[in-house]
Scaffold this active site. Structure first.
Site, PDB file in Angstrom:
ATOM      1  N   SER A 154       0.841  -1.190   0.000  1.00 40.36           N
ATOM      2  CA  SER A 154       0.000   0.000   0.000  1.00 40.36           C
ATOM      3  C   SER A 154       0.883   1.249   0.000  1.00 40.36           C
ATOM      4  O   SER A 154       1.711   1.407  -0.880  1.00 40.36           O
ATOM      5  CB  SER A 154      -0.958  -0.046   1.191  1.00 40.36           C
ATOM      6  N   ASP A 193      -5.933  -3.524  -2.713  1.00 38.87           N
ATOM      7  CA  ASP A 193      -4.826  -3.320  -1.779  1.00 38.87           C
ATOM      8  C   ASP A 193      -4.185  -4.615  -1.277  1.00 38.87           C
ATOM      9  O   ASP A 193      -4.870  -5.517  -0.792  1.00 38.87           O
ATOM     10  CB  ASP A 193      -5.381  -2.533  -0.582  1.00 38.87           C
TER      11      ASP A 193
END
Length: 332
Positions: free
Chosen positions: A50, A188
């Site tokens: 991320s 993600d």
């Protein structure tokens, strides 16, 4: 390549955590200032998830970490516009309804920020140092790790645009739209590897046959080691309760991080160093995955400075003098 205790495989793992990645970037900037050298030059492999993935990619292109910190400071409120938190039940309901069918933030803004650090046309094959970046391939329904070509037989990922890989690892559900890479959709990487320490360990062990005693890992957190829920709140949580205050994300991030840290510590012992800071209750009020205020930036920067300077002359010193062996294969 021969990996030994004297010449180990050394990896850097960067945790996800939204705007709290300012902690990570500032910690690395402190190290670069102390060594007067780009942080990637001291590691065989960098892995990040991320926001940690974006920072890892910037490091692999030798973008100064101070530039990353300054970029987050400049564009933080563009990525995560400052808004008043709804307090009354009807305000919370209206806020939830407003984003029931669209993500809360614009990926186009995040793309602009990423390409201000790394050229828009750069591919993973242009990276100067090896990286491994996790994401979830929701087209295939499985986790995936994007990698530079640090093994010659890896012939796919190096062709992908860096910005697309960065958006894939950072496509947090409800926050940003799904990312697309090579006609596949991604979300993600934090959904399975928010603390990517085990990815680095697996890379060393499985792909490069590094002996356990010859593997060394530096892990940087995002001030998210623990997260708990008070007995004072209802036990009958619904969707809005889990979404409120990012409870679901915070529980997931915290539990993942602690589990991974325990496993890696058991396996590597003193060859594992985790740098993180738990904010005080007062400081925690200023922090969040999407809180990009000046107060948050200052708090995260201060916590990072203290965390690094506390170990700079002791346990961290060895990591900052390492000469890596792993290289990216450039041939066809």
């Amino acid at each position: 390549m021969s990996w030994t205790k004297e010449q180990p495989f050394q990896a850097l793992a960067l945790t996800g955590g939204g705007y709290r990645g300012v902690f990570t970037a500032h910690a690395l900037a402190e190290m670069e200032e102390a060594t007067n050298e780009r942080i990637a030059k001291r590691f065989d492999l960098i892995t990040g998830t991320s926001i940690g993935g974006i920072i890892a990619l910037a490091a692999a292109f030798e973008v100064p970490m101070k530039t990353v910190v300054d970029t987050f400071a400049k564009y933080g409120t563009s990525i995560f516009p400052v808004r008043a938190k709804p307090k009354r039940w009807y305000a919370k309901l209206l806020d939830l309804l407003a984003y029931q069918a669209v993500p809360r933030y614009e990926a186009a803004v995040l793309r602009k920020v990423i390409t201000s650090l790394i050229p828009a046309d750069a591919s993973l094959g242009d990276a100067l140092h090896p990286v491994a970046i996790p994401a979830v391939n929701v087209t295939e329904g499985k986790p995936q790790v994007f990698k530079t070509r640090h093994k010659p037989e890896w012939n796919r990922d190096w062709k992908y645009k860096v910005v697309d890989v960065a958006l894939a690892t950072a496509a947090a559900p409800t926050f940003f739209e799904l990312a697309e890479v090579d006609n596949h959709l991604y979300v993600d990487g934090g959904l399975f590897a928010n603390a990517p320490d085990l990815i680095a360990l697996h890379e060393a062990d499985h792909y490069f046959d590094v002996p356990r005693e010859a593997c060394r890992l530096l892990s940087i957190g995002t001030t998210t080691k623990t997260y708990s829920i008070s007995h004072g709140v209802s036990r009958r949580f619904g969707i809005s309760d889990w979404i409120a205050e990012q409870r679901l994300f915070n529980v997931m991030i915290s539990s993942q991080q602690q589990f991974v840290e325990q496993i890696v510590k058991h396996r590597l012992g003193d060859n594992y160093l985790r740098i993180d800071r738990i904010p005080s209750d007062e400081q925690a009020k200023d922090l969040g995955l999407d809180i990009a205020t000046e107060a948050a930036r200052k708090t995260l920067s201060a916590l990072a400075s203290k965390a690094v300077t506390d170990v700079l002359g002791t346990s961290l010193r060895t990591y900052l003098t390492h000469t890596p062996q792993l290289k990216i294969h450039r041939g066809e």
